[in-house]
Design an enzyme around this catalytic site. Structure first.
Site, PDB file in Angstrom:
ATOM      1  N   GLU A  14      13.162  12.596  -1.870  1.00 17.63           N
ATOM      2  CA  GLU A  14      14.256  11.658  -1.612  1.00 17.63           C
ATOM      3  C   GLU A  14      15.486  12.515  -1.292  1.00 17.63           C
ATOM      4  O   GLU A  14      15.553  13.686  -1.690  1.00 17.63           O
ATOM      5  CB  GLU A  14      14.534  10.823  -2.870  1.00 17.63           C
ATOM      6  CG  GLU A  14      13.334  10.045  -3.385  1.00 17.63           C
ATOM      7  CD  GLU A  14      12.992   8.802  -2.582  1.00 17.63           C
ATOM      8  OE1 GLU A  14      13.906   8.198  -1.993  1.00 17.63           O
ATOM      9  OE2 GLU A  14      11.812   8.448  -2.531  1.00 17.63           O
TER      10      GLU A  14
ATOM     11  N   ALA B 113       1.639   6.873  -0.297  1.00 20.32           N
ATOM     12  CA  ALA B 113       2.046   6.763   1.130  1.00 20.32           C
ATOM     13  C   ALA B 113       0.986   5.994   1.924  1.00 20.32           C
ATOM     14  O   ALA B 113       0.772   4.816   1.658  1.00 20.32           O
ATOM     15  CB  ALA B 113       2.342   8.140   1.711  1.00 20.32           C
TER      16      ALA B 113
ATOM     17  N   LYS C 189       5.617   4.345  -9.804  1.00 23.86           N
ATOM     18  CA  LYS C 189       4.264   4.198  -9.227  1.00 23.86           C
ATOM     19  C   LYS C 189       3.273   3.828 -10.329  1.00 23.86           C
ATOM     20  O   LYS C 189       2.387   3.000 -10.117  1.00 23.86           O
ATOM     21  CB  LYS C 189       3.841   5.500  -8.543  1.00 23.86           C
ATOM     22  CG  LYS C 189       4.604   5.747  -7.258  1.00 23.86           C
ATOM     23  CD  LYS C 189       4.324   7.119  -6.686  1.00 23.86           C
ATOM     24  CE  LYS C 189       5.147   7.354  -5.436  1.00 23.86           C
ATOM     25  NZ  LYS C 189       5.186   8.741  -5.025  1.00 23.86           N
TER      26      LYS C 189
ATOM     27  N   GLY D 277       5.577  11.862   3.278  1.00 24.91           N
ATOM     28  CA  GLY D 277       5.929  12.158   4.667  1.00 24.91           C
ATOM     29  C   GLY D 277       6.051  10.852   5.431  1.00 24.91           C
ATOM     30  O   GLY D 277       5.264   9.927   5.225  1.00 24.91           O
TER      31      GLY D 277
ATOM     32  N   ASP E 112      10.293   8.357 -10.073  1.00 25.54           N
ATOM     33  CA  ASP E 112       9.461   7.925  -8.951  1.00 25.54           C
ATOM     34  C   ASP E 112       7.991   7.765  -9.397  1.00 25.54           C
ATOM     35  O   ASP E 112       7.340   6.775  -9.068  1.00 25.54           O
ATOM     36  CB  ASP E 112       9.598   8.981  -7.843  1.00 25.54           C
ATOM     37  CG  ASP E 112       8.834   8.612  -6.604  1.00 25.54           C
ATOM     38  OD1 ASP E 112       9.199   7.595  -5.992  1.00 25.54           O
ATOM     39  OD2 ASP E 112       7.864   9.317  -6.254  1.00 25.54           O
TER      40      ASP E 112
ATOM     41  N   GLU F 292       0.825  -1.219   0.000  1.00 27.01           N
ATOM     42  CA  GLU F 292       0.000   0.000   0.000  1.00 27.01           C
ATOM     43  C   GLU F 292       0.857   1.267   0.000  1.00 27.01           C
ATOM     44  O   GLU F 292       0.562   2.228  -0.702  1.00 27.01           O
ATOM     45  CB  GLU F 292      -0.919  -0.027   1.225  1.00 27.01           C
ATOM     46  CG  GLU F 292      -1.955   1.062   1.274  1.00 27.01           C
ATOM     47  CD  GLU F 292      -2.963   0.980   0.124  1.00 27.01           C
ATOM     48  OE1 GLU F 292      -2.709   1.651  -0.891  1.00 27.01           O
ATOM     49  OE2 GLU F 292      -3.969   0.278   0.235  1.00 27.01           O
TER      50      GLU F 292
HETATM   51  N1  LIG Z   1       9.551   9.445   2.632  1.00 23.75           N
HETATM   52  C1  LIG Z   1       8.326   9.301   2.112  1.00 23.75           C
HETATM   53  O1  LIG Z   1       7.445  10.152   2.208  1.00 23.75           O
HETATM   54  C2  LIG Z   1       7.989   8.020   1.360  1.00 23.75           C
HETATM   55  C3  LIG Z   1       6.665   7.806   0.928  1.00 23.75           C
HETATM   56  C4  LIG Z   1       6.334   6.585   0.287  1.00 23.75           C
HETATM   57  C5  LIG Z   1       7.324   5.648   0.064  1.00 23.75           C
HETATM   58  N2  LIG Z   1       8.611   5.915   0.446  1.00 23.75           N
HETATM   59  C6  LIG Z   1       9.626   4.907   0.167  1.00 23.75           C
HETATM   60  O2  LIG Z   1      10.028   4.316   1.408  1.00 23.75           O
HETATM   61  C7  LIG Z   1      11.404   3.941   1.322  1.00 23.75           C
HETATM   62  C8  LIG Z   1      12.176   4.553   2.484  1.00 23.75           C
HETATM   63  O3  LIG Z   1      12.140   5.966   2.385  1.00 23.75           O
HETATM   64  P1  LIG Z   1      12.979   6.873   3.418  1.00 23.75           P
HETATM   65  O4  LIG Z   1      12.503   8.244   3.210  1.00 23.75           O
HETATM   66  O5  LIG Z   1      12.922   6.263   4.769  1.00 23.75           O
HETATM   67  O6  LIG Z   1      14.471   6.677   2.818  1.00 23.75           O
HETATM   68  P2  LIG Z   1      15.856   6.929   3.580  1.00 23.75           P
HETATM   69  O7  LIG Z   1      15.658   7.899   4.707  1.00 23.75           O
HETATM   70  O8  LIG Z   1      16.884   7.187   2.553  1.00 23.75           O
HETATM   71  O9  LIG Z   1      16.180   5.514   4.293  1.00 23.75           O
HETATM   72  C9  LIG Z   1      16.490   4.378   3.560  1.00 23.75           C
HETATM   73  C10 LIG Z   1      16.987   3.299   4.516  1.00 23.75           C
HETATM   74  O10 LIG Z   1      17.184   2.098   3.784  1.00 23.75           O
HETATM   75  C11 LIG Z   1      18.458   1.553   4.085  1.00 23.75           C
HETATM   76  N3  LIG Z   1      18.938   0.764   2.965  1.00 23.75           N
HETATM   77  C12 LIG Z   1      19.100   1.141   1.671  1.00 23.75           C
HETATM   78  N4  LIG Z   1      19.538   0.105   0.937  1.00 23.75           N
HETATM   79  C13 LIG Z   1      19.659  -0.950   1.772  1.00 23.75           C
HETATM   80  C14 LIG Z   1      20.077  -2.296   1.609  1.00 23.75           C
HETATM   81  N5  LIG Z   1      20.455  -2.759   0.434  1.00 23.75           N
HETATM   82  N6  LIG Z   1      20.058  -3.102   2.712  1.00 23.75           N
HETATM   83  C15 LIG Z   1      19.681  -2.631   3.911  1.00 23.75           C
HETATM   84  N7  LIG Z   1      19.259  -1.363   4.123  1.00 23.75           N
HETATM   85  C16 LIG Z   1      19.268  -0.533   3.067  1.00 23.75           C
HETATM   86  C17 LIG Z   1      19.321   2.775   4.371  1.00 23.75           C
HETATM   87  O11 LIG Z   1      20.465   2.377   5.078  1.00 23.75           O
HETATM   88  P3  LIG Z   1      21.662   3.419   5.444  1.00 23.75           P
HETATM   89  O12 LIG Z   1      21.089   4.253   6.555  1.00 23.75           O
HETATM   90  O13 LIG Z   1      22.771   2.530   5.870  1.00 23.75           O
HETATM   91  O14 LIG Z   1      21.946   4.187   4.194  1.00 23.75           O
HETATM   92  C18 LIG Z   1      18.328   3.613   5.185  1.00 23.75           C
HETATM   93  O15 LIG Z   1      18.305   3.170   6.520  1.00 23.75           O
HETATM   94  C19 LIG Z   1      11.898   4.422  -0.060  1.00 23.75           C
HETATM   95  O16 LIG Z   1      11.876   3.348  -0.950  1.00 23.75           O
HETATM   96  C20 LIG Z   1      10.888   5.484  -0.453  1.00 23.75           C
HETATM   97  O17 LIG Z   1      10.752   5.597  -1.857  1.00 23.75           O
HETATM   98  C21 LIG Z   1       8.952   7.056   1.110  1.00 23.75           C
END
Ligand SMILES: NC(=O)c1ccc[n+]([C@@H]2O[C@H](COP(=O)([O-])OP(=O)(O)OC[C@H]3O[C@@H](n4cnc5c(N)ncnc54)[C@H](OP(=O)(O)O)[C@@H]3O)[C@@H](O)[C@H]2O)c1
Length: 365
Positions: free
Chosen positions: A205, A149, A220, A335, A216, A144
């Protein structure tokens, strides 16, 4: 008591929000559904930290930009390959970025774990890889939070399809980041200021080009098209980039420093649309047949897309039963907290359904 263990890949903005929500709310889940939810491990790129003893410390460390390796880790693939204790349901949360965790997600799904994704990467690889993952995970796969989000977008689409309706077309403004930037520029902000604010609020990002490139939204759109039953490859979804060509190859830091260079051209496009009584929105059109379109479009001020502000998303489902007045899902589409809410919804669904299925099997035995 029904025991559930979480293996969480990714402790970034979304991962930390999910872990904090689980720790805060799991007492209610135990009372309401007899679900006892615990962390088996959390992992970043440096490895997997087992148990819950150091979990709060790990969340604080990641908030400050540290690595879990500092607290003592084991390779994530060991944790994934080790089966859970008898009777315990494992749910893997892939909250990482891009496709790197795909082999681990696949391994977890093949081993019978539930799989919940906010990461679009594993579902936007080749169609063959997509089928391998969806077929292995079956009912245990939820995603989902990959689109909209925490908004009920995938579940709405699946309900429409399961009710026997035919979905003709999905029209969407599915990027909270691009929506935020476009509506800020409309209100008079500079493009560079709006992009920087989107990064600061964690809507974008860490490298905002991932959003501005349109990739992105294309991912989607691909996920929605596949959920609609279309066997598309990533290259079947072309997309328009908003990254100025001369800033494509530079480092993230240099890109953020030189963003002002794009201000004038961007403001010109927004004003030109305004002078025709229109607004610019970055949209995806996903028809049941024919080409999927992703790019910047001028829409009239009367359109539901023009009324979106900030990080709001909108998804319009035109179907056989809802053709004149389509089904519309709208609300905040970015978010960490909203995304965490979508992930937790999936986690609880996967866990509860898994126990319900075993009870059914026991009743029939
Ligand atoms: N932020 C939003 O509003 C939002 C909304 C919908 C979906 N998303 C999706 O949710 C996901 C996370 O977003 P975020 O904002 O939390 O990103 P983020 O802050 O960049 O965090 C990504 C995390 O994933 C870890 N990671 C990356 N590659 C990895 C691997 N191969 N093995 C283990 N850990 C790994 C990173 O580790 P390190 O800390 O070691 O680099 C970090 O802890 C993304 O795919 C994003 O597209 C985000």
């Amino acid at each position: 008591m029904k025991r559930v263990e979480i293996v969480q890949i990714g402790v970034g903005n979304v991962g930390r929000a999910v872990a904090r929500m689980v720790l805060k709310e799991r007492g209610n889940w135990l009372e309401r559904w007899d679900l006892d939810v615990r962390y088996r491990a959390v992992a970043d790129r440096s490895g997997a930290l087992g148990g819950e003893e150091l979990l709060e410390e790990a969340l604080d460390l990641k908030e400050r930009g540290g690595k879990l390796a500092g607290l003592g880790v084991e390779p994530l693939r060991y944790v994934i390959s080790e089966p859970p204790e008898y009777g315990v349901r494992r749910v893997v949360l892939d909250l990482a970025v891009n496709g790197a965790p795909y082999p681990l997600d696949l391994q977890a799904a093949m081993g019978g774990a539930g799989l919940v994704l906010s990461n679009k990467g594993p579902l936007s690889r080749s169609y063959r890889e997509y089928r391998a993952l969806t077929a292995s995970a079956g009912e245990g796969l939820r995603y989902e939070a990959t689109v909209g989000a925490g908004l009920p977008v995938i579940s709405t689409l699946q309900s429409l399809l399961r009710s026997g309706d035919d979905v003709y077309e999905i029209l969407a403004s599915p990027s909270g980041t691009l929506g935020f930037i476009l509506s800020a520029v409309e209100r008079g902000s500079s493009f560079s200021g709006a992009v920087r604010e989107a990064v600061e609020r964690h809507y974008a990002e860490p490298d905002p080009r991932d959003d501005l490139s349109g990739l992105d939204v294309a991912r989607k759109a691909l996920i929605l098209a596949r959920a609609l039953g279309r066997s598309l490859e990533p290259e079947d979804v072309p997309f328009e980039s908003l990254v100025p060509e001369h800033l494509v190859e530079v480092s993230t830091q240099e890109f953020l420093q030189r963003l002002e260079e794009a201000d004038e051209a961007f403001a010109g496009r927004v004003q030109a649309a305004g002078s025709r009584g229109n607004v610019l929105r970055y949209l995806a059109r996903i028809p049941a047949e024919g080409p999927v379109e992703v790019g910047l479009r001028e829409v009239p001020r009367s359109s539901p897309f023009s009324r979106l502000s900030g990080a709001e998303n909108a998804f319009v489902f035109r179907t056989r039963r809802y053709s004149e007045l389509p089904v519309t899902v709208t609300g905040p589409g970015a978010g960490p907290e909203c995304t965490a809410s979508g992930v937790v919804y999936d986690l609880l669904q996967v866990a509860r359904e898994s126990f319900e299925r075993s009870e059914e099997v026991l009743k029939r035995a």
